[in-house]
Design a protein around this motif. Structure first.
Motif, PDB file in Angstrom:
ATOM      1  N   HIS A  80       6.941   5.898   0.339  1.00  0.00           N
ATOM      2  CA  HIS A  80       6.819   6.545  -0.969  1.00  0.00           C
ATOM      3  C   HIS A  80       7.868   7.646  -1.127  1.00  0.00           C
ATOM      4  N   SER A 177      -1.305  -0.823  -2.058  1.00  0.00           N
ATOM      5  CA  SER A 177      -1.947  -0.828  -0.735  1.00  0.00           C
ATOM      6  C   SER A 177      -3.353  -1.434  -0.767  1.00  0.00           C
ATOM      7  N   PHE A 178      -4.110  -1.150  -1.852  1.00  0.00           N
ATOM      8  CA  PHE A 178      -5.471  -1.678  -1.969  1.00  0.00           C
ATOM      9  C   PHE A 178      -5.502  -3.123  -2.470  1.00  0.00           C
ATOM     10  N   SER A 197       1.083   0.877   1.916  1.00  0.00           N
ATOM     11  CA  SER A 197       0.749   1.416   3.216  1.00  0.00           C
ATOM     12  C   SER A 197       0.425   0.186   4.062  1.00  0.00           C
ATOM     13  N   LYS A 200      -2.726  -0.498   6.187  1.00  0.00           N
ATOM     14  CA  LYS A 200      -3.978  -1.025   5.643  1.00  0.00           C
ATOM     15  C   LYS A 200      -4.001  -2.549   5.780  1.00  0.00           C
ATOM     16  N   VAL A 209       0.741   2.198  12.162  1.00  0.00           N
ATOM     17  CA  VAL A 209       1.043   2.977  10.955  1.00  0.00           C
ATOM     18  C   VAL A 209       2.423   2.513  10.497  1.00  0.00           C
TER      19      VAL A 209
HETATM   20  N1  PLP Z   1      -1.271   4.772  -0.516  1.00  0.00           N
HETATM   21  C1  PLP Z   1      -2.600   4.674  -0.436  1.00  0.00           C
HETATM   22  C2  PLP Z   1      -3.360   4.082  -1.577  1.00  0.00           C
HETATM   23  C3  PLP Z   1      -3.276   5.103   0.715  1.00  0.00           C
HETATM   24  O1  PLP Z   1      -4.612   5.001   0.781  1.00  0.00           O
HETATM   25  C4  PLP Z   1      -2.519   5.649   1.779  1.00  0.00           C
HETATM   26  C5  PLP Z   1      -3.170   6.128   3.012  1.00  0.00           C
HETATM   27  O2  PLP Z   1      -4.368   6.279   3.088  1.00  0.00           O
HETATM   28  C6  PLP Z   1      -1.132   5.743   1.643  1.00  0.00           C
HETATM   29  C7  PLP Z   1      -0.537   5.290   0.489  1.00  0.00           C
HETATM   30  C8  PLP Z   1      -0.281   6.320   2.738  1.00  0.00           C
HETATM   31  O3  PLP Z   1      -0.077   5.386   3.719  1.00  0.00           O
HETATM   32  P1  PLP Z   1       0.170   5.773   5.264  1.00  0.00           P
HETATM   33  O4  PLP Z   1      -1.121   6.369   5.764  1.00  0.00           O
HETATM   34  O5  PLP Z   1       0.529   4.479   5.915  1.00  0.00           O
HETATM   35  O6  PLP Z   1       1.271   6.775   5.288  1.00  0.00           O
END
Ligand code: PLP
Length: 385
Positions: A80, A177-178, A197, A200, A209
Motif C-alpha cells: 500500500h 484482501s477480504f 495483504s 490473508k 506476511v
Molecule cells: N488491508 C487489509 C484489509 C487488512 O486487513 C490488512 C491487515 O490486517 C492489511 C491491508 C495489511 O496487510 P499486512 O498485515 O500484510 O501488512
C-alpha cells in the motif's frame, strides 16, 4: 576468468525452487551488456531488485487477477505505502473510504500529508452518497483508493459506478484482501491496481506476511522503481510459500464461502445475536451490491450481542475452538472482540464515528476446522450470554 558457481545438477524440478541469493553473477562482459545494459537477455543482478522465486509468484498473481503485471512486497502495508508514495506528489488530491483498514487510514492521514498530498475521507455506508461526493470532487482527484469488503461491517462499493463518476484518468486502487479472486475480480470493474495483504487468503496458512500489487503495467513500473530503490521486498522462502498457496486458493475460497454462509445463517437465527454483518445474507445493507460484484462472501462474519464490552468478553472467553487472534484466511478459526482488539485505543466518540458497537465480535472461520464443531462451540458460549 570470472568465477562461476557450478550449474545445478539438474533443472527439471516440477516445483519451482527457492532462490535465496543476495546477488547474481555475470559470466562475462557480453552477459553484463545483454543482461544489464540492453536487457535483451533475462539476468538477475541484486536481491533487492528481483529474485526468480518472486518472478514466479508475480506471474501467478497476474494470471489470477487477469493483470498485465504484479509486484510482491514484504507485507500488505508495504504494498500500500509504496504504491501511494510512488504515484502521488505534492498537491495531488485523493479519496479513501472512512471505513478503510486502520493502518491504511494512518498512511493517508499521517504520512502522505507530510509530502503535500491532500486527503478526503468519505464514508461508504451509503454507496450513493459516496459516489455523489466523488462526482463533486471530479477531475480534481488524482487517485481514489477503495477497500471492499470493509472491516468489520463488510461494506461494499459500486466499483463500476465509482469509475464512471471519476472518469477515465483518475487512478483507482482497491484493497481486495477480504475478497480475492475467485470471489471478486477488481480489475474487471475499472480498477487500475488491486492490492492484497497476501498474509490473508492468498498466503492462506497463517504462516507468512506478504503483500501483492497487481494491475496496469505502466503504473506498476513506477511502483517498481520505488520498490527497487527503497527495498520493501520479500525473500525467496516467503515467495515460495505464497506461490505454493496460490494453487489451492480456489479450493480454500470455496470452503471459506461455504463455512461463512453456514455460520452466518446460524448466527442470524440465534436469539442472542442482535445484528450480523455478512454480505451473503439479504439482511446486509449492501447485499444487492454483493450479488452484483461477489461470487462468494468469504469466511469473516461480524456480529453484535447487544451486551456490554465485559459481558461480550465473557462470551468470547468461553469459546474453545477459535484462537483469540487477529487475522483471516488461515487454517485455524480466529475470533476478536473488535473494541478490545483492533479498536482498543478508541474512546466512545471514536467508536461511534466508525459505527463499532462495544459488543462487536469478528469471527474468521478456518478452513481446517470442522464448521459444525465451531457452530456447536458458538452455541455453548452464546447460551450463557
Ligand atoms: N488491508 C487489509 C484489509 C487488512 O486487513 C490488512 C491487515 O490486517 C492489511 C491491508 C495489511 O496487510 P499486512 O498485515 O500484510 O501488512
Amino acid at each position: 576468468m570470472t568465477r562461476r558457481r557450478p550449474q545445478e545438477s539438474y533443472q527439471n524440478s516440477v516445483a519451482g525452487p527457492i532462490y535465496q541469493s543476495a546477488s547474481y553473477y555475470f559470466e562475462d562482459e557480453d552477459h553484463v551488456r545483454a543482461g544489464l545494459h540492453e536487457r535483451s537477455r533475462p539476468a538477475g543482478r541484486y536481491g533487492r531488485y528481483s529474485n526468480p522465486t518472486w518472478l514466479e509468484v508475480e506471474a501467478a498473481v497476474s494470471k489470477l487477477c487477469g493483470a498485465e503485471s504484479s509486484l510482491l512486497f514484504a507485507s500488505g502495508m508495504a504494498a500500500h505505502f509504496t504504491t501511494f508514495v510512488s504515484l502521488l506528489k505534492a498537491g495531488d488530491e485523493v479519496v479513501l473510504p472512512a471505513e478503510s483498514y486502520r493502518q491504511t487510514r494512518n498512511v493517508f492521514h499521517h504520512i502522505l500529508p507530510k509530502f503535500g498530498v491532500v486527503v478526503h475521507e468519505i464514508s461508504i455506508r451509503d454507496p450513493d452518497v459516496f459516489i455523489d461526493r466523488l462526482r463533486a470532487l471530479g477531475s480534481r482527484l488524482r487517485l481514489v483508493h477503495l477497500e471492499m469488503p470493509s472491516s468489520p461491517h463488510m461494506y461494499l462499493i459500486d466499483v463500476a459506478g465509482v469509475r464512471e463518476a471519476v472518469g477515465p484518468d483518475v487512478i483507482l486502487t482497491l484493497d481486495s484482501s477480504f475478497s480475492p479472486p475467485p470471489n471478486f475480480h477488481a480489475l474487471q470493474w475499472g480498477v487500475d491496481l488491486a492490492l492484497f495483504s497476501a498474509t490473508k487468503y492468498l498466503g492462506g496458512h497463517g504462516d507468512i506476511v506478504a503483500g501483492m500489487l497487481s494491475g496496469r503495467a505502466d503504473l506498476i513500473e513506477q511502483v517498481r522503481w520505488f520498490r527497487d530503490t527503497t527495498g520493501p521486498v520479500s525473500d525467496g522462502n516467503t515467495a515460495f510459500l505464497l506461490r505454493r498457496s496460490l494453487y489451492t486458493l480456489p479450493m480454500r475460497m470455496a470452503t471459506a464461502n461455504a463455512y461463512g454462509l453456514k455460520t452466518a445463517q446460524y448466527l442470524e437465527a440465534h436469539e442472542k445475536v442482535t445484528k450480523i454483518y455478512y454480505t451473503g445474507l439479504p439482511s446486509h445493507p449492501h447485499y444487492k451490491l454483493g450479488q452484483d460484484y461477489l461470487r462468494g462472501h468469504g469466511a469473516v462474519i461480524t456480529f453484535e450481542l447487544g451486551l456490554s464490552e465485559a459481558e461480550t468478553a465473557a462470551v468470547v472467553g468461553r469459546l474453545a475452538v477459535p484462537y483469540m487472534a487477529s487475522n483471516f484466511g488461515a487454517p485455524q478459526t480466529l475470533v476478536e472482540q473488535s473494541t478490545f482488539f483492533t479498536y482498543f485505543e478508541y474512546d466512545d466518540a471514536g467508536l461511534r464515528d466508525i459505527g463499532v458497537d462495544r459488543s462487536t465480535v469478528r469471527l474468521a472461520l478456518g478452513y481446517a476446522d470442522d464448521v459444525d464443531l465451531v457452530i456447536d462451540d458458538l452455541d455453548r458460549a452464546l447460551a450463557t450470554a
